[in-house]
Design an enzyme around this catalytic site. Structure first.
Site, PDB file in Angstrom:
ATOM      1  N   LYS A  88       0.857  -1.280   0.179  1.00 58.10           N
ATOM      2  CA  LYS A  88       0.022   0.018  -0.036  1.00 58.10           C
ATOM      3  C   LYS A  88       0.729   1.417  -0.148  1.00 58.10           C
ATOM      4  CE  LYS A  88      -4.269   1.363   2.228  1.00 58.10           C
ATOM      5  NZ  LYS A  88      -5.123   1.031   3.810  1.00 58.10           N
TER       6      LYS A  88
HETATM    7  O1  G3P Z   1      -9.181   2.482   4.550  1.00 54.56           O
HETATM    8  C1  G3P Z   1      -8.901   3.678   5.085  1.00 54.56           C
HETATM    9  C2  G3P Z   1      -9.462   3.875   6.424  1.00 54.56           C
HETATM   10  O2  G3P Z   1      -8.870   3.106   7.426  1.00 54.56           O
HETATM   11  C3  G3P Z   1      -9.536   5.299   6.911  1.00 54.56           C
HETATM   12  O3  G3P Z   1     -10.751   5.238   7.590  1.00 54.56           O
HETATM   13  O4  G3P Z   1     -12.273   6.334   9.274  1.00 54.56           O
HETATM   14  O5  G3P Z   1      -9.854   6.669   9.292  1.00 54.56           O
HETATM   15  O6  G3P Z   1     -11.067   7.697   7.394  1.00 54.56           O
HETATM   16  P1  G3P Z   1     -10.957   6.479   8.593  1.00 54.56           P
END
Ligand code: G3P
Length: 218
Positions: A88
């Site tokens: 990634k």
């Molecule tokens: O897949 C990316 C994710 O983990 C980010 O999520 O909720 O931190 O925006 P968030």
């Protein structure tokens, strides 16, 4: 649509795996830190444990932000499980170069932190296996995350790119439903949002009625 779970928590991965619908896992540095893993040895052991649990791609994010560092880290991550580890990489200049480097070597890549169609185009041109638009974070700032998914899906289909649209930063079940409508190839979700797809008051009520009927026939 494929389902990935967006966590580094082994119990949650095990639970999702036992549902029989899990296609892969995504992690990021924040999710790894949440699990309390520290130091390269522990981190790699944790990724290996995830790979052994899941029959599908496991996204492991590089911590470096420069090309040289990303290549070194990506090579090391790849060795953990060449069939499952997906490297990634952030959608930056160095990240795009690294996506190109690894895709030319035939390694699976996930270009992350994508917030525009332009970034998604570059990720695909560099040969990314997955492109990860963050829908929740766009919604957070008053933009429309789902609209971005639709635009990228259309653009990839128009130009015939094979890069898969991996909807990330999913915060709730409705995001998943909207991703299905938008034609995302993959949604990476917290376990709770996946379970939200199952729960329905009429299913619960219907089951109670059937159970009572079944009991009366004993
Ligand atoms: O897949 C990316 C994710 O983990 C980010 O999520 O909720 O931190 O925006 P968030």
């Amino acid at each position: 649509m494929k389902f990935f779970i967006d966590t580094a928590n082994l119990d949650q991965i095990r639970q999702a795996q036992s549902l029989g619908i899990l296609d892969g896992v995504t992690t990021n540095p924040s999710l790894m830190a949440k699990e309390g893993v520290k130091g390269k040895k522990q981190i790699f052991k944790h990724y290996k444990a995830i790979c052994d649990m899941v029959d599908g791609p496991v996204s492991a994010e590089v911590f470096s932000t420069d090309f040289k560092g990303m290549i070194k880290e990506g090579e090391e991550l790849h060795k953990i499980d060449p069939d499952k580890i997906t490297i990634k990489l952030p959608c930056t200049e160095d990240g795009i170069k690294a996506v190109k480097y690894f895709s030319q070597k035939g390694y699976r890549t996930n270009c992350t932190l994508v917030f525009t169609v332009g970034q998604a185009l570059l990720a695909a041109k560099a040969g990314a296996t997955f492109c990860s638009p963050f829908i929740g974070r766009l919604d957070d700032i008053g933009e429309d995350g789902i609209q971005l998914i639709e635009q990228i899906v259309d653009m990839y289909s128009y130009y015939g790119f094979e890069t898969q649209v991996l909807a990330a930063s999913i915060r709730h079940t409705n995001h998943i439903l909207r991703c299905i409508e938008a034609g995302a190839d993959v949604a990476t979700c917290p376990y709770k949002s996946i379970i939200g797809l199952i729960d329905h008051p009429l299913t619960t009520k219907g089951l109670e009625i059937f159970c009572k009927a079944a009991e009366s026939m004993k």
